[in-house]
Design a protein around this motif. Sequence first.
Motif, PDB file in Angstrom:
ATOM      1  N   ARG A 182       0.827  -1.212   0.000  1.00 37.20           N
ATOM      2  CA  ARG A 182       0.000   0.000   0.000  1.00 37.20           C
ATOM      3  C   ARG A 182       0.864   1.265   0.000  1.00 37.20           C
TER       4      ARG A 182
ATOM      5  N   GLY B 223      -8.204   4.133   6.248  1.00 37.98           N
ATOM      6  CA  GLY B 223      -7.777   2.770   6.521  1.00 37.98           C
ATOM      7  C   GLY B 223      -8.073   1.812   5.383  1.00 37.98           C
TER       8      GLY B 223
ATOM      9  N   MET C 186      -5.688  -8.376  -1.515  1.00 40.60           N
ATOM     10  CA  MET C 186      -5.121  -8.239  -0.163  1.00 40.60           C
ATOM     11  C   MET C 186      -5.973  -7.282   0.681  1.00 40.60           C
ATOM     12  N   ILE C 187      -6.364  -6.179   0.059  1.00 35.83           N
ATOM     13  CA  ILE C 187      -7.148  -5.182   0.801  1.00 35.83           C
ATOM     14  C   ILE C 187      -8.556  -5.710   1.085  1.00 35.83           C
TER      15      ILE C 187
ATOM     16  N   GLU D  51      -9.431  -8.808   1.529  1.00 38.23           N
ATOM     17  CA  GLU D  51      -9.356  -9.783   2.619  1.00 38.23           C
ATOM     18  C   GLU D  51      -9.169  -9.064   3.961  1.00 38.23           C
ATOM     19  N   GLY D  52      -8.360  -8.009   3.958  1.00 39.76           N
ATOM     20  CA  GLY D  52      -8.161  -7.231   5.188  1.00 39.76           C
ATOM     21  C   GLY D  52      -9.448  -6.594   5.668  1.00 39.76           C
ATOM     22  N   GLN D  53     -10.250  -6.091   4.742  1.00 43.34           N
ATOM     23  CA  GLN D  53     -11.535  -5.501   5.123  1.00 43.34           C
ATOM     24  C   GLN D  53     -12.438  -6.556   5.748  1.00 43.34           C
TER      25      GLN D  53
ATOM     26  N   GLN E  74     -11.475  -9.395   7.237  1.00 40.40           N
ATOM     27  CA  GLN E  74     -10.943  -9.806   8.546  1.00 40.40           C
ATOM     28  C   GLN E  74     -11.355  -8.813   9.628  1.00 40.40           C
TER      29      GLN E  74
ATOM     30  N   HIS F 162       0.245  -6.398   5.051  1.00 40.63           N
ATOM     31  CA  HIS F 162      -0.990  -5.634   5.277  1.00 40.63           C
ATOM     32  C   HIS F 162      -1.375  -5.672   6.757  1.00 40.63           C
TER      33      HIS F 162
ATOM     34  N   GLN G 195      -4.195  -0.829   8.701  1.00 42.22           N
ATOM     35  CA  GLN G 195      -5.174  -0.188   7.819  1.00 42.22           C
ATOM     36  C   GLN G 195      -5.117   1.326   8.057  1.00 42.22           C
ATOM     37  N   CYS G 196      -5.735   1.812   9.142  1.00 37.94           N
ATOM     38  CA  CYS G 196      -5.710   3.270   9.348  1.00 37.94           C
ATOM     39  C   CYS G 196      -4.379   3.749   9.892  1.00 37.94           C
ATOM     40  N   GLY G 197      -3.584   2.845  10.454  1.00 37.84           N
ATOM     41  CA  GLY G 197      -2.254   3.198  10.929  1.00 37.84           C
ATOM     42  C   GLY G 197      -2.206   3.771  12.333  1.00 37.84           C
TER      43      GLY G 197
ATOM     44  N   CYS H 251      -9.190  -1.953  13.263  1.00 35.05           N
ATOM     45  CA  CYS H 251      -9.344  -2.100  11.803  1.00 35.05           C
ATOM     46  C   CYS H 251      -9.055  -3.492  11.271  1.00 35.05           C
ATOM     47  N   THR H 252      -7.939  -4.078  11.677  1.00 36.59           N
ATOM     48  CA  THR H 252      -7.395  -5.204  10.915  1.00 36.59           C
ATOM     49  C   THR H 252      -7.970  -6.556  11.284  1.00 36.59           C
ATOM     50  N   GLY H 253      -8.572  -6.656  12.469  1.00 38.79           N
ATOM     51  CA  GLY H 253      -8.984  -7.987  12.912  1.00 38.79           C
ATOM     52  C   GLY H 253      -7.808  -8.831  13.376  1.00 38.79           C
TER      53      GLY H 253
ATOM     54  N   GLN I 205      -5.431 -10.567  12.332  1.00 37.58           N
ATOM     55  CA  GLN I 205      -4.825 -11.708  11.640  1.00 37.58           C
ATOM     56  C   GLN I 205      -3.557 -11.298  10.895  1.00 37.58           C
ATOM     57  N   ASN I 206      -3.626 -10.177  10.183  1.00 39.37           N
ATOM     58  CA  ASN I 206      -2.452  -9.758   9.420  1.00 39.37           C
ATOM     59  C   ASN I 206      -1.380  -9.122  10.304  1.00 39.37           C
TER      60      ASN I 206
END
Lengths: 795, 163
Positions: free
Chosen positions: A13, A509, A675-676, A678-680, A682, B95, B98-100, B136-138, B140-141
Amino acid sequence: MPEVVGVGASPKRKEDLRFVTGHGNYVADIKRPNMSFGVFLRSPHAHALIRSIDTSEALEQPGVKAVFTGEDMKADNVGGLPVGWGISGKDGNPMKEPPHPPIALGKVRYVGDAVAFVVAETVEQAEAAAELIEVDYETLPHVVGAVEALQPGAPQIYDEVPGNLCCDWDLGDCAAVDAAFETATHVTSIDLVNQRLVGNPMEPRAAIGEYDAANGQHTLWTTSQFPHVVRLLMGEMVLGIPQHKLRVVAPDVGGGFGVKQFHYAEEAVVTWAATKLGGAVKWVCQRSEGFISDAHGRDHVTQAELALDTDGKFLAMRVRTYANMGGYLSTFGPNIPTNLYAPLLSGVYVIPSIYCEVKVVFTNTVPVDAYRGAGRPEATFVVERLVDTAALEMGIDKFEIRKRNMIPTESYPYQTPVLVEYDSGDPLGCLERSMELADVAGFAERRSASEANGKYRGLGVSTYVEACGLAPSRLAGQLGARGGLYESANVRVHPSGAVTVLIGTHNHGQGHETTFAQIVSERLGVPFENIDIVFGDTDKVQFGMGTYGSRSLVVGGSALNKASDKIILKGRKIAAHQFEAALEDVIFEKGEFSVSGTDKKKSFPEIAGAAYVPFDFPLETLEPGLEEQAFYDPVNFTYPGGAHICEVEIDPDTGVVRLDRYTAVDDVGTIINPMIVEGQLQGGIVQGVGQALFEHGVYDEQSGQLLSGSFMDYCMPRADNFPDFTIKPHSTTCTHTPMGVKGCGECGTIGSPAAVINAVVDALRPLGVSHVDMPASPNRIWNIINNSGARAAAE
Amino acid sequence: MTITFTLNDRSVTVDVEPSTLVSELLRDTLELTGTHVGCDTSQCGACVIHLNGESVKSCTLLAGSVDGQELRTVEGLAGGTDDLHPMQVAFRDNHGLQCGFCTPGMLMSSIDLVNRNPDPTEEEVREWLEGNICRCTGYQNIVKSVIAGAQALRDASRGDDHA
Ligand code: FES
Ligand code: FES
């Protein structure tokens, strides 16, 4: 070598470098010259008259610049916070819409309602002074539950809203539903609570107002998902600042989930205070303050019934919901439990008739509005709990009853009895794939193994469909929206061929800087690294409705795609001129303009350069420059859907529900960046499981206080609560968006709560349990187990 | 009071109120805003930094107590934008954000974990990060990133051994 990175790729990203190095630019990080700091004094009472406010001692404190009350704003003609979407009741009358002053006027209506705003040179000085403000309250009886607020004799929150009923709304054919219930062999009835949630993005809200008197220019930096809408609502309706004199900037924003898609009082107050005082005024929300001032989500009480025939086929559904609005209407509050809820009650099933009535009710609680999923998780929970319960009652396998009633793939487009027409989908395909991936066949063995360890194991499934890509303006307008819901994108091609995109959605995000760059890279053949995406600043970006309702790719991405079409057309015109060829003969492919049937070709950067050196352009027919803008208004909602299956294991000694396996198969249409996506999913699943197992915004009926008002009491999902998930796409193509995309931001949150609760009920079924309310917390589960007599029998 | 401490390998001397929190000192006085504040009950972990090499929540640390100590923040992890710490690379590659907003705290906590336990299991990572909330990420990543970061650090130190 710079490369094209197009649709279907998962590049790193673009936004991440600044975040992993600590160089994000969030509102709380911003310092302005001549900046002072503000804090709010908030009501400790759920419901009280304000007899008087004495600010004299606070004003004398060191460093204090001003103390403002609601009366000060009123005296300056500041308006109330507007509602962006109005609804009308069964009787055709519009909802009751009492005024919502940015700082309370005469009365407070929830714990946390703002009473005064103190501005000082430092936060500490402002905090100390706020403690010295004397407010003389006359407390009134309060009510925190929607059902209770409708009871005769309940405390009246507004004089002009009798019985606290904002709107008595309905959708569907009541008579047809009644008739169908008459013929039913079996009726399943359930009572559900969809509990109140606090969205809690990790970045607390913040706002800085600034006024430049020399230019009459106002600026607001805010943690918002939609800066242009804030400019419109706050500028025109609250503060009377013309659009061209107000700049709203939403820089990096640390998560939104709906919580940041409203126009909040604090935004107006800092902007107004800066105008009064000059310079900049900054407010940063504390987390505990956020709990009582960020709009909350959900909070429904629902009775639902499903009529079935002998074969377990669905005949009709009847739903009655009490929706808690809190003490004031938030920006989209009344729209969420009505227009974004009832139209999804058909789920992925053929249900010939549906009737839903919703009582939208004021209470003495924090205003309730959209939270990730917004209405659609609530609808899915109703449908999937009903279906599961019906299966249990009629002795039909839970997968079988779903398959028997699903909309066949060949029936798409499918018109539901509740307004919406699904354009595409394959619910059966999603369900079968999820069953395979979840190894449903092996469940019996896993259950026996759990039992051998003294644990209960259950398997739950939920299908879902959602309406997203908000929104077709025409339809939204018919449903009460007070503005259009299109999106805009501007593609600016520089003379070098590099591209800057200005887009009206907001990235907090979701990875827009990456996904949108992939679209441009694919369409224009421009290397990924030569594309930048700009958003979040009304002085830079032409216009935009922002990000919510899984709309960014669907509506914003489509606008970007459309603007790219225009760039290609303009490029072809320039190329036709340069090649001295007819426009029809010029083709654009893989970043090259060429004349069909010849070897004449020019690269995209060559044509971009030529656009800015128009020495021989026929200026009457060909303008210099290469920059195009498009507005895109969708023709329909998009309808992502899918099937989620989960397995839980429950320890009877502790009542802890452990999520053991989770499988999601989702139809999100065309995938730009896997990838994004799947991240959303999760992240969305964890938020949905958070609702099912952990989170609860609990109000104390006696005191009207929010009991779960910090991370100590409000249980946020944490890393050790989860296994890895299995997530696979099963996409059909959206028939009306240009790229076939459907959106994916809310899927996880919509599909998961019912899957988890169905699994919990399945696990406890041997104890005679047929329903468990959310959250299925250890305390609640332990009590259920212990009251069931199972413990006594075992011991 | 005046305090002197090492911050990201440089000596810093500042005047502070002894009651100032280190999170405030870093963000407001020293303008290092990579350290975030996500709560007021020491629950979220957005503010995690290293104190003498170990992770601490800077929102619970008083400025007066870091006199003479060594601090590192997220800004002090990388040599430059093309010289990232392997854990930063791993978060980016997997990844893990997400929002950081939670990311600086996640990075600092994860690096401390890997310093203590160079080859953590997924379960150990999940347990260690229990004090860092990400909305945000849950997760896992993030877990995947930490495992990959640990691997990269092991590979690097093996390389050093051979050199
Ligand atoms: S800011 Fe939340 S733990 Fe420090
Ligand atoms: S990436 Fe947003 S809170 Fe973790």
